[in-house]
Design a protein around this motif. Structure first.
Motif, PDB file in Angstrom:
ATOM      1  N   ALA A 129      39.347  34.235  40.050  1.00 17.84           N
ATOM      2  CA  ALA A 129      39.754  32.874  40.388  1.00 17.84           C
ATOM      3  C   ALA A 129      40.055  32.765  41.871  1.00 17.84           C
ATOM      4  CB  ALA A 129      40.987  32.488  39.576  1.00 17.84           C
ATOM      5  N   THR A 130      39.707  31.625  42.448  1.00 15.71           N
ATOM      6  CA  THR A 130      39.982  31.381  43.856  1.00 15.71           C
ATOM      7  C   THR A 130      40.987  30.248  43.982  1.00 15.71           C
ATOM      8  OG1 THR A 130      38.102  29.867  43.996  1.00 15.71           O
ATOM      9  CG2 THR A 130      37.699  32.170  44.575  1.00 15.71           C
ATOM     10  N   GLY A 131      41.535  30.096  45.168  1.00 14.17           N
ATOM     11  CA  GLY A 131      42.518  29.049  45.392  1.00 14.17           C
ATOM     12  C   GLY A 131      43.928  29.524  45.094  1.00 14.17           C
ATOM     13  N   LYS A 132      44.893  28.672  45.345  1.00 16.38           N
ATOM     14  CA  LYS A 132      46.296  29.005  45.154  1.00 16.38           C
ATOM     15  C   LYS A 132      46.658  28.918  43.678  1.00 16.38           C
ATOM     16  CE  LYS A 132      50.946  27.777  46.724  1.00 16.38           C
ATOM     17  NZ  LYS A 132      51.746  26.847  47.575  1.00 16.38           N
ATOM     18  N   PRO A 133      47.133  30.001  43.070  1.00 12.73           N
ATOM     19  CA  PRO A 133      47.475  29.955  41.647  1.00 12.73           C
ATOM     20  C   PRO A 133      48.733  29.121  41.389  1.00 12.73           C
ATOM     21  CG  PRO A 133      48.083  32.071  42.570  1.00 12.73           C
ATOM     22  CD  PRO A 133      47.351  31.337  43.651  1.00 12.73           C
ATOM     23  N   ALA A 134      48.702  28.337  40.318  1.00  9.02           N
ATOM     24  CA  ALA A 134      49.855  27.518  39.971  1.00  9.02           C
ATOM     25  C   ALA A 134      51.069  28.366  39.642  1.00  9.02           C
ATOM     26  CB  ALA A 134      49.508  26.617  38.782  1.00  9.02           C
ATOM     27  N   SER A 135      50.826  29.596  39.173  1.00  9.92           N
ATOM     28  CA  SER A 135      51.935  30.474  38.787  1.00  9.92           C
ATOM     29  C   SER A 135      52.708  31.001  39.989  1.00  9.92           C
ATOM     30  CB  SER A 135      51.398  31.672  37.999  1.00  9.92           C
ATOM     31  OG  SER A 135      50.624  32.515  38.852  1.00  9.92           O
ATOM     32  N   GLY A 136      52.096  30.934  41.163  1.00  6.49           N
ATOM     33  CA  GLY A 136      52.721  31.512  42.336  1.00  6.49           C
ATOM     34  C   GLY A 136      52.488  33.006  42.477  1.00  6.49           C
ATOM     35  N   ASN A 137      51.756  33.594  41.530  1.00  5.02           N
ATOM     36  CA  ASN A 137      51.484  35.032  41.566  1.00  5.02           C
ATOM     37  C   ASN A 137      50.311  35.292  42.503  1.00  5.02           C
ATOM     38  OD1 ASN A 137      50.874  37.711  41.093  1.00  5.02           O
ATOM     39  ND2 ASN A 137      50.939  37.558  38.875  1.00  5.02           N
ATOM     40  N   TYR A 171      58.005  43.657  35.102  1.00  4.60           N
ATOM     41  CA  TYR A 171      56.713  44.332  35.211  1.00  4.60           C
ATOM     42  C   TYR A 171      55.759  43.514  36.073  1.00  4.60           C
ATOM     43  CZ  TYR A 171      53.958  41.375  32.028  1.00  4.60           C
ATOM     44  OH  TYR A 171      53.272  40.336  31.467  1.00  4.60           O
ATOM     45  N   LEU A 172      54.829  44.202  36.721  1.00  2.00           N
ATOM     46  CA  LEU A 172      53.918  43.586  37.677  1.00  2.00           C
ATOM     47  C   LEU A 172      52.656  43.107  36.978  1.00  2.00           C
ATOM     48  CD1 LEU A 172      54.535  46.352  40.295  1.00  2.00           C
ATOM     49  CD2 LEU A 172      55.072  43.941  40.681  1.00  2.00           C
ATOM     50  N   GLN A 173      52.297  41.855  37.215  1.00  2.00           N
ATOM     51  CA  GLN A 173      51.197  41.198  36.524  1.00  2.00           C
ATOM     52  C   GLN A 173      50.061  40.935  37.500  1.00  2.00           C
ATOM     53  OE1 GLN A 173      48.847  40.099  34.300  1.00  2.00           O
ATOM     54  NE2 GLN A 173      50.614  39.605  33.030  1.00  2.00           N
ATOM     55  N   HIS A 174      48.820  41.298  37.104  1.00  2.00           N
ATOM     56  CA  HIS A 174      47.679  41.158  38.003  1.00  2.00           C
ATOM     57  C   HIS A 174      46.682  40.098  37.565  1.00  2.00           C
ATOM     58  CE1 HIS A 174      48.631  44.356  40.835  1.00  2.00           C
ATOM     59  NE2 HIS A 174      49.165  44.972  39.800  1.00  2.00           N
ATOM     60  N   ASN A 175      47.057  39.254  36.630  1.00  2.00           N
ATOM     61  CA  ASN A 175      46.266  38.053  36.366  1.00  2.00           C
ATOM     62  C   ASN A 175      47.006  36.899  37.024  1.00  2.00           C
ATOM     63  OD1 ASN A 175      45.195  35.647  35.147  1.00  2.00           O
ATOM     64  ND2 ASN A 175      44.166  36.997  33.692  1.00  2.00           N
ATOM     65  N   PRO A 176      46.380  36.197  37.966  1.00  2.00           N
ATOM     66  CA  PRO A 176      47.110  35.214  38.777  1.00  2.00           C
ATOM     67  C   PRO A 176      47.643  34.023  38.013  1.00  2.00           C
ATOM     68  CG  PRO A 176      44.750  35.064  39.186  1.00  2.00           C
ATOM     69  CD  PRO A 176      44.966  36.296  38.368  1.00  2.00           C
ATOM     70  N   VAL A 177      47.234  33.845  36.768  1.00  2.00           N
ATOM     71  CA  VAL A 177      47.696  32.693  36.009  1.00  2.00           C
ATOM     72  C   VAL A 177      49.124  32.877  35.501  1.00  2.00           C
ATOM     73  CG1 VAL A 177      47.162  31.196  34.047  1.00  2.00           C
ATOM     74  CG2 VAL A 177      45.339  32.206  35.379  1.00  2.00           C
ATOM     75  N   ALA A 178      49.624  34.103  35.474  1.00  2.00           N
ATOM     76  CA  ALA A 178      50.973  34.364  34.986  1.00  2.00           C
ATOM     77  C   ALA A 178      51.786  35.075  36.052  1.00  2.00           C
ATOM     78  CB  ALA A 178      50.926  35.214  33.719  1.00  2.00           C
TER      79      ALA A 178
END
Length: 324
Positions: free
Chosen positions: A185-193, A247-254
Motif C-alpha cells: 500500500a502507498t500513501g499515508k496509512p489511516a492507522s498512523g503505523n 508488539y510491533l505490527q508490519h501491516n500499515p492498516v493496524a
C-alpha cells in the motif's frame, strides 16, 4: 477508510468473502490484481502422512544439516532465476533444484521447474524491472519459507509487492510450492503505523542467545496455539497471555500493540473460523499458513503470518494476504 474501526470492519467483510485476517488486515485497493492467478489460487495439499497437528511436515525438525542445505538451495533458486526466468541459465538451475513433477499450487500452473519459472515471469510482468529482495528465510523439517519483496527499487521497501513463498523438498529437490503476494500500500496509512512490511524493529531488553532447536519448537507451538486460539476459537484472552501488549505490527492498516485486536473482537465482529495448517520455526520467527477450518482439498491458503517470539511472547508480526 477514515479510521481503524472502519478498516477492521472492511477486513471482516473480506474474511467473510474468503480472505484471511490477522492483526494487519487488508487495505481496499492494495491487493494484487485479479489476474494474479498464483496469488488468488494458492492451495494446500498436505501429504496423507502429515497433519495439521505436526505443522504439515513429515521430516525431522531437528535435522539442522538438511535444513541448512534446503535453505541454501531455495536461496540460490530465487536469486539465480528471478532476474531472467526465461534464460537458459535459469532453466538449468531450476532443473537442478526442482523435481520434474513438482506441484506448483496455482490455477493452470505447469508442473516441475516451468511452473516456478512461470510464476517469476508473471511477477516481473506485474512489477517491471523487479528485483527479488529476500527479507526472511526459514527452514524447518522438509519446508522452506521465504518472505521477500518484489521490488522495483531494492533500497525502497515501500514499493512493489510483499510475497511469501513456501517450498517442500525431498532428496534435495523441490516437490511442492505455494506462493502468496500482496501489493504494498502507498500513501499515508489511516492507522498512523509507518512501519514497512519488511523491517525488523524488535530489540530485546537484554542480549539473548540464538534459540536452540528445542526452543524453536516451543516457539512454534506457542505461536500456532495463539493464532488458533484467536481465529479458530475466538478466544481474545490469548492476547494477554501470549502477546507483548506493544508488539510491533508490519501491516500499515493496524497500529502496534494488542489494543486494536481487542477493539475488533469487542465490537462483535464475526469471522469464519480459520486455523494454521502449515507452520515453521527458525531462529526466533514462527511462520503460519492458514485456512478456514472447514477447508476442503484445493481450497486456498488464506494468509502467511510471521511472528517473532522472544521470552514466551509474540513481539513482532508480519503478514502477506493475497486478494481473493
Amino acid at each position: 477508510m477514515t479510521n481503524l474501526r472502519t478498516t477492521f470492519l472492511a477486513r471482516g467483510l473480506a474474511v467473510l468473502a474468503g480472505t484471511a485476517l490477522f492483526a494487519g488486515l487488508h487495505v481496499s485497493g492494495s491487493a494484487s490484481a485479479s489476474t494474479d492467478a498464483h496469488a488468488i489460487s494458492a492451495t494446500t495439499s498436505t501429504p496423507t502422512n502429515a497433519s495439521i497437528a505436526d505443522g504439515g511436515t513429515t521430516a525431522s525438525r531437528h535435522d539442522t544439516a538438511t535444513e541448512h542445505r534446503n535453505a541454501c538451495r531455495i536461496h540460490r533458486l530465487l536469486t539465480g532465476t528471478f532476474s531472467a526466468p526465461d534464460s537458459r541459465s535459469a532453466k538449468r538451475l531450476a532443473a537442478k533444484v526442482v523435481a520434474p513433477h513438482a506441484v506448483t499450487h496455482a490455477a493452470g500452473a505447469s508442473t516441475g521447474p516451468s511452473g516456478i519459472l512461470a510464476q517469476f515471469a508473471a511477477d516481473r510482468a506485474r512489477v517491471p524491472g523487479a528485483h527479488a529482495v529476500i527479507k526472511h528465510l526459514a527452514a524447518d523439517g522438509d519446508l522452506v519459507a521465504v518472505h521477500w519483496q518484489i521490488a522495483p527499487d531494492p533500497k525502497d521497501e515501500r514499493r512493489g509487492e510483499a510475497a511469501v513463498d513456501l517450498f517442500r523438498l525431498a532428496n534435495d529437490r523441490v516437490v511442492e510450492h505455494w506462493s502468496l503476494d500482496q501489493q504494498i500500500a502507498t500513501g499515508k496509512p489511516a492507522s498512523g503505523n509507518t512501519n514497512t512490511m519488511f523491517s525488523d524493529l524488535y530489540r530485546p531488553a537484554h542480549r539473548t542467545k540464538a534459540p536452540t532447536e528445542r526452543q524453536e519448537e516451543r516457539n512454534r507451538v506457542l505461536a500456532v496455539r495463539a493464532y488458533d486460539s484467536l481465529f479458530r476459537d475466538h478466544d481474545v484472552s490469548v492476547l494477554d497471555r501470549d502477546f507483548d501488549p506493544a508488539y510491533l505490527q508490519h501491516n500499515p492498516v493496524a497500529p502496534n500493540g494488542t489494543a486494536a485486536l481487542k477493539q475488533l473482537f469487542a465490537g462483535g465482529a464475526q469471522f469464519p473460523a480459520q486455523q494454521s495448517v502449515i507452520s515453521l520455526s527458525d531462529g526466533d520467527i514462527v511462520w503460519t499458513f492458514s485456512q478456514r477450518v472447514d477447508a476442503k482439498s484445493g481450497d486456498p491458503i488464506l494468509a502467511a503470518d510471521l511472528f517473532r517470539v522472544d521470552g514466551g511472547k509474540v513481539r513482532e508480526h508480519w503478514d502477506v494476504v493475497p486478494a481473493s
